[in-house]
Design a protein around this motif. Structure first.
Motif, mmCIF file in Angstrom:
data_model
loop_
_atom_site.group_PDB
_atom_site.id
_atom_site.type_symbol
_atom_site.label_atom_id
_atom_site.label_comp_id
_atom_site.label_asym_id
_atom_site.label_seq_id
_atom_site.Cartn_x
_atom_site.Cartn_y
_atom_site.Cartn_z
ATOM 1 N N VAL A 90 0.852 -1.201 0.000
ATOM 2 C CA VAL A 90 0.000 0.000 0.000
ATOM 3 C C VAL A 90 0.885 1.247 0.000
ATOM 4 C CG1 VAL A 90 -1.868 1.231 1.161
ATOM 5 C CG2 VAL A 90 -1.763 -1.285 1.290
ATOM 6 N N GLU A 91 0.782 2.003 -1.086
ATOM 7 C CA GLU A 91 1.612 3.206 -1.266
ATOM 8 C C GLU A 91 0.852 4.446 -0.808
ATOM 9 O OE1 GLU A 91 3.142 3.382 -5.227
ATOM 10 O OE2 GLU A 91 4.084 5.352 -4.984
ATOM 11 N N TYR A 92 1.570 5.424 -0.300
ATOM 12 C CA TYR A 92 0.938 6.680 0.123
ATOM 13 C C TYR A 92 1.571 7.856 -0.603
ATOM 14 C CZ TYR A 92 5.172 6.797 3.056
ATOM 15 O OH TYR A 92 6.473 6.777 3.501
ATOM 16 N N VAL A 144 7.055 2.505 0.542
ATOM 17 C CA VAL A 144 7.577 3.868 0.724
ATOM 18 C C VAL A 144 8.146 4.352 -0.609
ATOM 19 C CG1 VAL A 144 9.286 5.299 1.925
ATOM 20 C CG2 VAL A 144 8.149 3.412 3.144
ATOM 21 N N ASP A 145 7.469 5.321 -1.211
ATOM 22 C CA ASP A 145 8.025 5.982 -2.393
ATOM 23 C C ASP A 145 8.808 7.172 -1.857
ATOM 24 O OD1 ASP A 145 8.239 7.947 -4.524
ATOM 25 O OD2 ASP A 145 6.856 6.726 -5.679
ATOM 26 N N THR A 146 10.115 7.210 -2.119
ATOM 27 C CA THR A 146 10.956 8.230 -1.472
ATOM 28 C C THR A 146 10.565 9.656 -1.882
ATOM 29 O OG1 THR A 146 12.606 7.746 -3.183
ATOM 30 C CG2 THR A 146 12.977 6.780 -1.016
ATOM 31 N N GLY A 147 9.833 9.796 -2.977
ATOM 32 C CA GLY A 147 9.409 11.128 -3.409
ATOM 33 C C GLY A 147 8.064 11.572 -2.861
ATOM 34 N N HIS A 148 7.437 10.726 -2.059
ATOM 35 C CA HIS A 148 6.083 11.030 -1.599
ATOM 36 C C HIS A 148 6.043 11.542 -0.164
ATOM 37 C CE1 HIS A 148 3.890 8.363 -4.824
ATOM 38 N NE2 HIS A 148 4.742 9.234 -5.329
ATOM 39 N N HIS A 149 6.827 12.572 0.108
ATOM 40 C CA HIS A 149 6.838 13.162 1.452
ATOM 41 C C HIS A 149 6.956 14.673 1.328
ATOM 42 C CE1 HIS A 149 8.570 9.081 1.768
ATOM 43 N NE2 HIS A 149 7.854 9.008 2.862
ATOM 44 N N PHE A 165 10.085 -0.338 -1.598
ATOM 45 C CA PHE A 165 10.435 1.062 -1.863
ATOM 46 C C PHE A 165 10.170 1.378 -3.319
ATOM 47 C CE2 PHE A 165 13.353 0.643 1.795
ATOM 48 C CZ PHE A 165 13.136 1.860 2.421
ATOM 49 N N HIS A 166 9.783 2.604 -3.585
ATOM 50 C CA HIS A 166 9.877 3.170 -4.920
ATOM 51 C C HIS A 166 10.983 4.210 -4.835
ATOM 52 C CE1 HIS A 166 5.732 2.286 -6.974
ATOM 53 N NE2 HIS A 166 6.560 1.249 -6.958
ATOM 54 N N PHE A 167 12.068 3.972 -5.544
ATOM 55 C CA PHE A 167 13.207 4.892 -5.489
ATOM 56 C C PHE A 167 13.067 6.018 -6.498
ATOM 57 C CE2 PHE A 167 16.231 1.213 -4.235
ATOM 58 C CZ PHE A 167 16.011 1.450 -2.890
ATOM 59 N N ILE A 188 12.392 0.920 -8.616
ATOM 60 C CA ILE A 188 12.582 2.298 -9.080
ATOM 61 C C ILE A 188 11.230 2.807 -9.573
ATOM 62 C CG2 ILE A 188 13.694 3.757 -10.819
ATOM 63 C CD1 ILE A 188 15.988 1.700 -10.914
ATOM 64 N N ASP A 189 10.898 4.036 -9.226
ATOM 65 C CA ASP A 189 9.709 4.675 -9.805
ATOM 66 C C ASP A 189 10.133 6.058 -10.294
ATOM 67 O OD1 ASP A 189 7.247 5.503 -10.599
ATOM 68 O OD2 ASP A 189 6.328 5.550 -8.614
ATOM 69 N N GLN A 190 10.609 6.104 -11.500
ATOM 70 C CA GLN A 190 11.042 7.375 -12.097
ATOM 71 C C GLN A 190 10.552 7.412 -13.534
ATOM 72 O OE1 GLN A 190 15.358 7.481 -11.916
ATOM 73 N NE2 GLN A 190 15.379 7.162 -9.710
HETATM 74 MN MN MN Z 1 5.504 5.358 -6.662
#
Ligand code: MN
Ligand code: RM4
Ligand code: MN
Length: 404
Positions: free
Chosen positions: A191-193, A226-231, A253-255, A299-301
């Protein structure tokens, strides 16, 4: 740190770094190889992948030069629009290019019906449609032997009072529980936020706490992604990771990196120390428990300016460098310093590892595994980019680049 018998400190560091790298497998995103854009338009690249087969082919090139990317995450509507019957074709392609299908990402944000949400929509018929799509995605994952179903929801609202935030929590709990019931043993639901975008007043799963509570409500095979860009900009992401490790609830993780919002920039391009600190939490946990947490590194880029394959290689190399650096922290010494509250020495113990140049060790590690020492150079010399640029040029250049 005095050298132990039988090896110099450098040898020991190289061994530690190598062991860490042996464990680091990074999943590539299929959407990272296709043309994507910003809100304002797309800049078309002649070499971008135009089909699922081309995405697997490109991922195969990244894996060939890094040896670290055996899987490719798929987005159902973009990659397997036929649903479960499409899985056989994906399998065939995946075998051809030596890359397995990774996490399956349902898409419950693209269709017109989802204007006011998917699992959080006040209309029960639309909630059902979203649930059915997630179930179909679970079926695709089962057919492909993929372990993870990665859930990201665009659900939210733009104006105060326009939706009941509390009611929508119930809809999400119910929907995720039902989806969880369709998982087969061994599968996981991640579950991604994300704090905002596309919704700009409230997002139904806005942060790790909401994702954690919903994952717990869904069932034992659900964890948090945890998507590192979602904060938000000032957020301490490694503390979130520490909490999720403590709860046994971090699944993936989504990096990517970010400067302002969900920028999807190259991992470590803006703040490599942040990534190092996240990796340190993972290594410290593994050192303490004698076993690493079971986490999918993905990776999510999506790159508009960089070449897509080069961006993927650069990301993998960066992840390896930062992961190896973090593995060089002396955990025994650090925990003693923490107990004694030796603030400066503890900080230096952590920071010192960040400044070790691990690149010679990584080159050595690659040599030992029959991989090219310099993956980017190997890719550039392979002629692959020139070949696909020729082959895909006309198809890509005929694509529409404006959203208007
Ligand atoms: Mn993502
Ligand atoms: C989101 C999020 C998801 C991705 C979608 C398309 O921002 O990062 O992981 O699947 O974009
Ligand atoms: Mn994102």
């Amino acid at each position: 740190m005095p050298p132990l018998q039988g090896g110099t400190m450098k040898d020991q560091q190289a061994e530690k770094a190598g062991k860490a790298l042996d464990q680091l497998q990074i999943e590539l995103p299929s959407w990272g190889f296709a043309n994507t854009g910003t809100r304002f338009g797309k800049f078309i690249q002649a070499a971008a992948a135009t089909s699922i087969e081309e995405k697997f082919s490109d991922a195969g090139q990244v894996h060939a030069v890094t040896g670290a990317c055996p899987t490719l995450a798929l987005h159902v509507l973009w990659d397997v629009p036929e649903g479960v019957p499409g899985a056989a074709n994906v399998k065939r392609i995946s075998e051809k290019y030596g890359v397995r299908a990774g996490a399956i990402n349902p898409n419950v944000f693209q269709d017109q019906e989802y204007k006011y949400g998917s699992l959080g929509n006040p209309d029960v018929a639309i909630r059902r449609k979203a649930l059915e799509h997630i179930r179909e995605s679970i079926g695709i994952a089962a057919a492909l032997g993929s372990r993870d179903i990665s859930l990201w929801f665009a659900d939210g609202s733009n104006y105060p009072g326009s939706q009941s935030m509390r009611r929508r929590i119930e809809y999400f709990e119910d929907g995720l529980k039902e989806a969880h019931a369709s998982l087969i043993p061994g599968q996981r639901m991640l579950v991604e936020y994300k704090p905002f975008e596309p919704a700009f007043y409230h997002t139904d799963i806005a942060d790790w706490g909401m994702a954690l509570l919903l994952a717990k409500a869904a069932g034992p095979q659900a964890t948090v992604l945890v998507d590192t860009g979602h904060h938000y900009a000032a957020q301490n992401i490694e503390q979130i990771v520490a909490w999720l490790l403590h709860q046994g609830m971090i699944g993936g993780f989504h990096f990517n990196d970010r400067r302002y919002a969900d920028d999807d920039l190259t991992l470590g391009s803006i703040d490599p120390y942040q990534v190092f600190r996240i990796f340190h939490e993972l290594h410290a946990y593994a050192a303490e428990k004698g076993k690493a947490a079971d986490i999918a590194f993905m990776i999510d880029q999506s790159h508009n300016l960089k070449g897509k394959i080069e961006a993927a290689i650069q990301t993998v190399v960066t992840a390896q460098e930062l992961f190896a650096k973090a593995a060089l922290v002396d955990h025994g010494r650090l925990s003693g310093l923490q107990k004694d509250c030796s603030i400066v020495d503890a900080e230096e113990c952590l920071r010192g590892a960040f400044w070790i140049d691990v690149r010679p060790m990584i080159r050595e590690w690659r040599r030992g595994r029959g991989l090219p020492e310099d993956p980017m150079k190997a890719f550039r010399e392979s002629g692959y980019l020139e070949k696909i640029t020729r082959e895909r040029h006309d198809k890509n250049m005929g694509a529409i680049s404006t959203y208007a």
